[in-house]
Design an enzyme around this catalytic site. Structure first.
Site, PDB file in Angstrom:
ATOM      1  N   ASP A  23       0.896  -1.095  -0.054  1.00 12.43           N
ATOM      2  CA  ASP A  23       0.018   0.015  -0.072  1.00 12.43           C
ATOM      3  C   ASP A  23       0.767   1.180  -0.087  1.00 12.43           C
ATOM      4  O   ASP A  23       1.816   1.466   0.555  1.00 12.43           O
ATOM      5  CB  ASP A  23      -0.756   0.027   1.423  1.00 12.43           C
ATOM      6  CG  ASP A  23      -1.924   1.037   1.278  1.00 12.43           C
ATOM      7  OD1 ASP A  23      -2.901   1.359   0.425  1.00 12.43           O
ATOM      8  OD2 ASP A  23      -1.821   1.810   2.357  1.00 12.43           O
TER       9      ASP A  23
ATOM     10  N   GLU B 175       1.181  -0.612  -5.397  1.00 12.46           N
ATOM     11  CA  GLU B 175       0.286   0.610  -5.666  1.00 12.46           C
ATOM     12  C   GLU B 175       0.909   1.863  -5.509  1.00 12.46           C
ATOM     13  O   GLU B 175       1.380   2.543  -4.433  1.00 12.46           O
ATOM     14  CB  GLU B 175      -0.754   0.754  -4.135  1.00 12.46           C
ATOM     15  CG  GLU B 175      -1.964   1.600  -4.735  1.00 12.46           C
ATOM     16  CD  GLU B 175      -2.293   2.452  -3.481  1.00 12.46           C
ATOM     17  OE1 GLU B 175      -3.390   3.155  -3.718  1.00 12.46           O
ATOM     18  OE2 GLU B 175      -1.863   2.319  -2.485  1.00 12.46           O
TER      19      GLU B 175
END
Length: 646
Positions: free
Chosen positions: A326, A379
């Protein structure tokens, strides 16, 4: 959990024979102890012939450390921990202690404060709102997925199908009318989700919010227990059951992983030993102003070791097949989300976090070296070069990168009134101009259906029935485009409302023909995706994708071909993004022969308008069209999508 109990502490015998060795300390201090989680934390063991639990915690700047829990009445004088000589690790052994005991560390700081901290390496935690750690023994977990793991590690992930179902367990489906939130346990979820994923033809599931976190509304992105599957849905053994069952069904498991930041919660990592231990000391490097969170200190060996060992922990101990990392951009850029004066430049005067870059290269090299079939997914939302490039070539070493540029262009285009799509035609072609620079995953994730962004269905223009037609042609474009695929739960049956983590998906919508038709259509798309290797095996090779007509701007129609390695069973896509019917739309084709219609988005069973089944086979004519030597004519419906096999 009360911390002020006055019950008389039990007499507890202790032993200090070395469990954490000098070699352990050295490797941890060097940032290369990849099994450090087997030494720090709470571990069932035998000392001097007596069974119990060994506890170890890293707190180098503490004045003293004690172990407290129900077993000693939360008395911080009962179990003082012993400091080892090198890294500031404290340890103790508690004889006779069983599994299921609540505990914390009491950190007495040099400033005179007393901190009650959860164990950073705990494998199980108290159900929120409790914040204690819980003794457990994950070494007893049994697995029966060796065939899956062997096949995974022998496969080339870039040439395999990858259709990911992004899922949040707590809001996928719930038991109605229960006061305990109605959560499915890991085991109950396993039984339902395997059937669903198999029926829909997904190849992988990506689970949100598995590492322990105190606040439901964070969706699991504010982690306090990096080494613990959340207790919301059961025990570590229950989570292992879920992974094992998915593997037995042939479904890969990806976890969201959050090494970018952590919350300020008093029981967590923030100011762990009274000092900025896990975070950068300088708040200009150590804090996210917008998120109110702390940033890991990637320059500190022990912190890097904590995170790299954590990635390996999920892979080794829970057999996960990939980690979606993330907020990578927030780690790479020192000025991410910060104004002038809120950040400090690197030694060269730039905004790149050199320590985070080194961390990623170290992390990804170790994972790919030890587990070649495990994917590391970034990401990353900027144009940072070589995210999936090899570290030795200046890359970061990730396996895949989420294609956020494609996602933004796709959503921006699909939201437009069809009249204005002609002026934005390039938004749907641009991604192919950079497709081969990285190994991409096309994503329509949870982030696209929250915070007033609307559900995917309600992003679409037009009357209600038009929204479904728009979404069908949009999904067809996504599935045909080069790159792996990810859909968030609920999108495959066109959930009406935005995602809400506090309630289950609107499964009742499937009683409506439009929603059930959408689900049937996505099921059919995924079946085609898995059946035809041309849809996935050359995602990163220019030989795998060819535009037939990328410039039919006025009509807002796109056509392209996906090719397989062997040149057989190729697929032609024709996509109409306006409500205008084209009764004899002519499209160029590369070879003569027959073109078999295998999917028509306008069929009644999908929610379309076509009652009659169209002609199934179209013979190419020697009529040049779209710079191709042959062509076929096809009655293209409004918002129509057609796939032909040749």
């Amino acid at each position: 959990m009360a911390q002020t109990k006055t019950a008389k502490p039990k007499e507890v015998k202790e032993s200090f024979s070395p469990f954490v060795t000098e070699a352990d300390e050295y490797l941890f201090g060097s940032g290369t102890h990849y099994d450090i989680y087997k030494k720090l934390g709470a571990h069932k063991t035998v000392k001097n012939g007596k069974s119990g639990f060994h506890f170890a915690v890293w707190a180098p700047n503490a004045e003293t450390v004690s172990l407290v829990g129900d077993f000693n009445g939360w008395n911080d004088e009962a179990n003082k921990m012993v400091r080892l000589k090198n890294n500031g690790i404290y340890e103790t052994f508690v004889e006779g202690l069983k599994e299921g005991e609540l505990y914390k560390y009491v950190i007495n700081t040099k400033q005179g404060a007393k901190l009650y901290k959860a164990d950073p390496f705990a494998n199980f935690c108290e159900l929120r709102p409790g914040t204690a750690s819980v003794t457990t023994d994950i070494s007893k977990i049994k697995w029966s997925d060796s065939a899956w793991v062997k096949k995974r590690d022998e496969s080339d992930m870039t040439s395999e199908p990858m259709a990911v179902y992004e899922c949040h367990i707590g809001s996928w489906m719930r038991h109605p009318g229960r006061e305990d939130d109605g959560f499915y346990t890991y085991r109950q979820f396993a039984d339902r989700i395997v059937d669903y994923l198999t029926d829909m033809h997904y190849t992988h599931i990506e689970l949100i919010g598995i590492a322990e976190h105190p606040y439901d509304g964070s969706w699991g992105y504010q982690v306090t227990g990096y080494y613990a599957p959340t207790s919301r849905y059961g025990t570590p053994e229950d989570f292992a059951y879920l992974v094992n069952k998915l593997h037995k069904a042939g479904i890969g498991v990806i976890l969201d992983w959050v090494p970018a930041h952590f919350p300020r919660d008093a029981h967590g990592l923030a100011l762990f030993d009274g000092s900025p231990l896990y975070e950068y000391a300088d708040p200009r490097k150590g804090e996210h102003p917008d998120w109110g969170t702390k940033i890991f200190d990637y320059g500190k060996n022990e912190v890097k070791n904590f995170l790299i060992a954590n990635a390996l922990f999920w892979i080794k101990e829970f057999h996960v097949d990939g980690l979606r990392v993330d907020a990578v951009a927030s780690m790479l850029y020192l000025d991410y989300g910060k104004q002038q004066g809120q950040w400090v430049a690197n030694k060269y005067g730039g905004n790149e976090n050199l320590e985070a870059i080194e961390f990623f290269r170290h992390l990804n090299s170790i994972v790919s070296g030890k587990y070649p079939g495990v994917m590391m997914i970034a990401e990353e939302s900027t144009a940072w070069p070589k995210v999936t490039g090899k570290p030795e070539d200046g890359g970061l070493g990730f396996s895949f990168k989420w294609n956020m540029g494609w996602m933004h262009d796709f959503c921006d285009y699909m939201k437009l009134d069809p009249l204005f799509r002609r002026d934005n035609h390039y938004k749907m072609t641009f991604a192919m101009s950079y497709n081969y620079s990285e190994n991409y995953i096309l994503v329509l994730s949870h982030d696209e259906v929250v915070h007033l962004k609307c559900s995917m269905l309600n992003k679409m223009p037009g009357y209600y029935v038009d929204k479904f037609a728009n979404l069908r042609v949009g999904y067809t474009y996504m599935m045909g485009h080069a790159g792996k695929k990810l859909l968030f739960m609920g999108q495959d049956f066109a959930q009406d409302s935005e995602w809400n983590e506090a309630k289950e998906l609107d499964w009742g919508l499937l009683e409506d023909e439009l929603h059930s038709g959408m689900q049937s259509y996505v099921r059919e798309l995924l079946a085609i995706y898995n059946k035809y290797p041309c849809m996935y095996e050359l995602d990163n090779d220019p030989k795998g994708f060819k535009w037939i007509n990328a410039d039919d701007t006025y009509k807002s129609i796109y056509s392209f071909v996906r090719y397989g390695e062997n040149g057989k069973n190729n697929l032609l896509f024709v996509l109409n993004f306006t409500p205008v019917e084209r009764l004899d739309y002519r499209v160029g084709v590369p070879v003569k022969g027959k073109y078999k219609l295998i999917l028509d988005s306008d069929e009644k069973r999908f929610g379309g308008n076509s009652d009659k089944k169209k002609q199934q086979v179209y013979t190419a004519k020697a009529l040049e069209w779209d710079n191709q030597p042959y062509s076929i004519g096809y009655p293209l419906p409004p918002y129509g999508a057609a796939i032909f096999q040749f």
